[in-house]
Design an enzyme around this catalytic site. Structure first.
Site, PDB file in Angstrom:
ATOM      1  N   GLU A 203      78.470   8.421  13.728  1.00  0.00           N
ATOM      2  CA  GLU A 203      77.916   7.775  14.917  1.00  0.00           C
ATOM      3  C   GLU A 203      77.182   8.681  15.901  1.00  0.00           C
ATOM      4  O   GLU A 203      76.163   8.263  16.464  1.00  0.00           O
ATOM      5  CB  GLU A 203      79.045   7.048  15.665  1.00  0.00           C
ATOM      6  CG  GLU A 203      79.608   5.879  14.904  1.00  0.00           C
ATOM      7  CD  GLU A 203      80.887   5.360  15.539  1.00  0.00           C
ATOM      8  OE1 GLU A 203      81.918   6.037  15.439  1.00  0.00           O
ATOM      9  OE2 GLU A 203      80.829   4.287  16.148  1.00  0.00           O
TER      10      GLU A 203
ATOM     11  N   ARG B  68      85.415   1.906  24.790  1.00  0.00           N
ATOM     12  CA  ARG B  68      84.628   3.104  24.459  1.00  0.00           C
ATOM     13  C   ARG B  68      83.449   3.262  25.427  1.00  0.00           C
ATOM     14  O   ARG B  68      83.071   4.379  25.780  1.00  0.00           O
ATOM     15  CB  ARG B  68      84.167   3.101  22.996  1.00  0.00           C
ATOM     16  CG  ARG B  68      83.587   4.429  22.562  1.00  0.00           C
ATOM     17  CD  ARG B  68      83.267   4.488  21.059  1.00  0.00           C
ATOM     18  NE  ARG B  68      84.400   4.835  20.227  1.00  0.00           N
ATOM     19  CZ  ARG B  68      84.840   6.083  20.016  1.00  0.00           C
ATOM     20  NH1 ARG B  68      84.218   7.103  20.568  1.00  0.00           N
ATOM     21  NH2 ARG B  68      85.879   6.307  19.238  1.00  0.00           N
TER      22      ARG B  68
HETATM   23  N1  LUZ Z   1      86.407   0.851  15.819  1.00  0.00           N
HETATM   24  C1  LUZ Z   1      87.579   0.716  16.451  1.00  0.00           C
HETATM   25  C2  LUZ Z   1      85.526   1.786  16.163  1.00  0.00           C
HETATM   26  O1  LUZ Z   1      88.358  -0.167  16.116  1.00  0.00           O
HETATM   27  N2  LUZ Z   1      87.895   1.573  17.432  1.00  0.00           N
HETATM   28  C3  LUZ Z   1      87.074   2.552  17.840  1.00  0.00           C
HETATM   29  O2  LUZ Z   1      87.392   3.314  18.739  1.00  0.00           O
HETATM   30  C4  LUZ Z   1      85.826   2.668  17.198  1.00  0.00           C
HETATM   31  N3  LUZ Z   1      84.947   3.587  17.582  1.00  0.00           N
HETATM   32  C5  LUZ Z   1      83.779   3.649  16.978  1.00  0.00           C
HETATM   33  C6  LUZ Z   1      83.486   2.778  15.953  1.00  0.00           C
HETATM   34  N4  LUZ Z   1      84.348   1.864  15.549  1.00  0.00           N
HETATM   35 MO1  MOS Z   2      82.172   1.384  13.381  1.00  0.00          MO
HETATM   36  S1  MOS Z   2      80.846   0.912  14.793  1.00  0.00           S
HETATM   37  O1  MOS Z   2      82.390   0.387  12.128  1.00  0.00           O
HETATM   38  O2  MOS Z   2      82.411   2.947  13.187  1.00  0.00           O
END
Ligand code: LUZ
Ligand code: MOS
Length: 754
Positions: A707, A304
């Site tokens: 987020e 990400r």
């Molecule tokens: N968790 C995950 C996440 O497993 N994949 C993601 O792309 C993600 N993005 C944001 C927060 N949690």
């Molecule tokens: Mo996540 S950082 O648990 O969306």
């Protein structure tokens, strides 16, 4: 408006792990952890501990019946350390006793024989020693190498961002109950019940169907319970399966802070090239991610980071490399933003440096380079329905930013020891798990014969309001009173093979599955009503506010009567449905694809005042135009945005994790780890909802909200730097977050180096 959750919270009636009624014969767990950051475990002396009255058993690696493994992306994480110790706080032995106090006494009585090994804490040092979690990845577009010659200015530098403690109010914990079929029921504070189920199965050797994981709600998570709630639930489950007695394991605050991972610190190198107007032509960046001791979610988080390397900007030539570095710290993990904030901070640092070199206001460069529809992201996805410019323009106009700028200049001319600063922060955040297969959800809906409705999905309520949103979906589809609907606990026997409630997708994915399941039942009800009307044309039937209409006219049937008829006619009043986000894909060989269902945009302005004698500061205002889509629940969304912004501001200012040179967390309690409190929150916070278009991939045209607003907090850093520069124009600019009051003071008064 149905307010089940808040009503329980304000009365103190909501149940968390620690509020569960305690079963008879309950035993308590405590964990003996590694006192060293890197070492070889040569022996473990349990004799003294085992003699303490009330100690039931002590579980160590060799006594695990299944696999001693809880890594989920990579199998590199033992539940209990066997030979090598990789960080201070790594679990070695699990003590089970008749009270929490006895369990702790047992932990204190364990002696470990350890041979110290050289630890590594710095990600760059780890990379130099080739201590990597996985091979580096590079996302590229255009031709960076060829583009440097076209640039009239090239800036480069190093940027660091610190970690961040999640500080959920409810610490990690779980209660495991043996069941009469040789299985387990585990009540866990996890964002990821299926992961707890899968890994408990692996560790105990039971099959998944023998393990029921139940989640009522979490007292906050922020990503800290996406992966890292698992260990404690598996331990409780393992002990309960071993002893055939219920076992509770809850971490105390200090244990939680020392044993669990945090937001990843990053150290990055960048090079940015611009033309004379300030258009960004080429950007090269390398991210050194401090992953800690095991993979955890680090590879996904780094991915990400690479997706969000260019922030909200279009840069035609870009090369971003991510290196996940293995260090001897607790495994760092998911935290609101999931690697994107770290990437965006580097981008903003590069822009800031370029602006200074060009004698421009950074906002000029930011604005000039904003993404537009028709551009391409560097990972190959076309930019569509782009709101970057509309949010920016609306922010400028609505909050009269030119005037704020002038006012700040005037203020700074008149005041010698207090200075003000402001900065903009545009956000563009991709919605979907970047791990494509996780973008699925299912829902189970029952209508009972009294017309009340029960809904189970994989969504975990953690204070973000996902339950209310799902309830609104069902109320809307059935057109019934919200009071008739109950959102059930999250339970693996009702919602199987679920993805974590994460990536801001909880309401979208589970809401869509709920919508589909409700529509299945609604369709059956329409057919039942049509038969009742004697014409068998369900297309003419609607339900509006609990009344059954035929071609728009009242029928005398209402919701309750129709449900009774359907039941007596033996029509099923239950349905299960599955939703998978359509049209998303990513090719990891080419590092190209369309990984996101859609993007969320917005722009923030943050203004600060700085006391240049003391180094202390306050946030005067946060003004935002944010693209919520067609918000399902504006009050909840506002709360999410405000909370995220304050959390983001905390990351960049007050929150500092300090370790000893042996890797011991020195800021392991709330007297020395400072998070924003009510006195520190911005004096003014105004969040404007951008008037918006349809967003068919969000639930009811809304947009995910968990987020994206976190990253508005990044503006606070540059606003503070502006204020500092107003006091001391020649200061050396730190590109190293957090910018604590201490660091502000040291920077303002740093002596010239000759
Ligand atoms: N968790 C995950 C996440 O497993 N994949 C993601 O792309 C993600 N993005 C944001 C927060 N949690
Ligand atoms: Mo996540 S950082 O648990 O969306």
């Amino acid at each position: 408006m149905n307010v089940q959750e808040p009503r329980l919270h304000v009365r103190g009636e909501s149940h968390f792990i620690d509020d569960q009624p305690l079963p008879e014969n309950l035993l308590y767990g405590a964990v003996f952890v590694s006192p060293t950051a890197h070492g070889r475990l040569n022996g473990l002396n349990l004799e003294k501990a085992e003699k303490i009255p009330g100690i039931e058993t002590i579980i160590t690696a060799p006594s695990i019946p299944g696999e001693n493994q809880i890594g989920s992306i990579f199998p590199d994480e033992p539940l209990l350390a066997d030979q090598i110790l990789h960080y201070q706080g790594q679990a070695i032995a699990l003590v089970i006793a008749q009270s929490p106090e006895i369990a702790s006494a047992g932990v204190r009585a364990i002696l470990a024989e350890i041979e110290e090994l050289e630890p590594v804490f710095d990600p760059r040092q780890a990379a130099a020693k080739d201590l990597l979690i996985c091979p580096p990845r590079t996302f590229a577009a255009g031709d960076v190498e060829k583009s440097w010659q076209d640039c009239s200015l090239i800036v480069e530098g190093r940027v660091d961002t610190g970690g961040q403690e999640h500080l959920y109010l409810e610490t990690q914990g779980s209660l495991a109950l043996p069941t009469d079929n040789g299985g387990l029921k585990i009540i866990s504070a996890t964002q990821n019940p299926t992961l707890v189920q899968r890994l408990t199965a692996k560790v105990t050797g039971l099959s998944m169907h023998r393990i029921e994981v139940e989640v009522h709600r979490l007292g906050g998570a922020f990503g800290g319970k996406e992966e890292q709630a698992t260990a404690w639930a598996v331990m409780a489950g393992l002990a309960a399966a071993t002893l055939k007695k219920p076992v509770k394991l809850v971490l105390r605050r200090g244990e939680d802070m020392r044993y669990t991972g945090k937001r990843h610190p990053y150290s990055s190198d960048y090079r940015l090239g611009l033309n004379e107007q300030g258009r960004m032509l080429a950007y090269e960046v390398t991210f050194y991610q401090n992953a800690g001791a095991t993979a955890d979610l680090s590879p996904a988080i780094l991915e990400r980071t690479l997706f969000h390397a260019a922030g909200s900007y279009f840069i035609p030539n870009l090369k971003a490399t991510g290196i996940s570095c293995r260090t001897n710290l607790p495994p760092n993990t998911a935290f609101r933003g999931f690697g994107a904030p770290q990437a965006m901070f580097v981008m903003e640092a590069a822009i800031f440096k370029a602006a200074i070199a060009m004698g421009k206001d950074p906002s000029e460069i930011q604005k000039l380079n904003l993404l537009k529809s028709g551009d391409y992201f560097h990972f190959g996805m076309e930019v569509e329905h782009c709101q970057a410019e509309s949010c920016w323009q609306e922010t400028e106009k609505r909050f009269n930013s030119d005037k704020s700028k002038q006012d700040i200049r005037a203020f700074n001319r008149e005041h010698r020891l207090v200075k003000k600063g402001m900065a903009f922060m545009p956000v563009c955040f991709g919605i979907s798990f970047t791990t494509i297969f996780l973008n699925q959800a299912n829902a189970l809906v029952h209508v009972y014969t009294d017309g009340s409705v029960s809904i189970s999905t994989g969504a975990v309520e953690m204070g973000q309001g996902v339950n209310i949103k799902i309830l609104q979906v069902a109320a809307e589809i059935f057109s019934i009173s919200p009071e008739r609907i109950k959102i059930e606990s999250t339970n693996t026997t009702r919602a199987a093979n679920t993805s974590p409630t994460a990536a801001s997708t909880g309401a979208d994915l589970n809401g869509k599955a709920t919508e589909l399941a409700c529509r299945i039942i609604l369709e059956r009800l329409h057919r039942t009503a049509a038969a009742e009307q004697g014409h068998n044309d369900p297309g003419h039937i609607t339900i509006e506010q609990e009344q059954v209409l035929d071609t728009g006219k009242r029928t005398g049937l209402d919701w309750e009567k129709l449900i009774t008829i359907a039941y007596l006619k033996r029509v099923s009043l239950s349905a299960q449905a599955h939703y998978a986000t359509p049209d998303i894909h990513f090719d990891q060989k080419k590092e190209k694809g369309r990984p996101f269902a859609y993007l969320v945009y917005g722009t923030a302005i943050i203004e600060v005042s700085l006391d240049c004698l003391r180094g202390i500061y306050q946030v005067d205002s946060v003004k935002v135009v944010h693209d919520f889509g067609r918000s399902l629940n504006p009050l909840i969304d506002l709360g999410q945005a405000e909370g995220a912004i304050v959390q983001g501001i905390g990351w960049l200012t007050l929150e500092e994790l300090i370790y000893s040179d042996q890797g011991r967390l020195l800021t392991g309690n709330l007297t020395n780890y400072k998070v924003p409190d009510i006195y520190y929150t911005p004096r003014e916070m105004t969040i404007h909802f951008l008037k918006n278009l349809n967003n068919p991939l969000g639930i009811f045209n809304s947009k995910a909200v968990g987020e994206p607003p976190f990253m508005y907090g990044i503006a606070v850093y540059w606003a503070l730097i502006e204020a500092m520069r107003a006091f001391r124009p020649d200061m050396e600019i730190p590109y190293d977050a957090p910018l604590t009051p201490e660091k502000v003071l040291l920077t303002l008064y740093k002596e010239e180096q000759e």
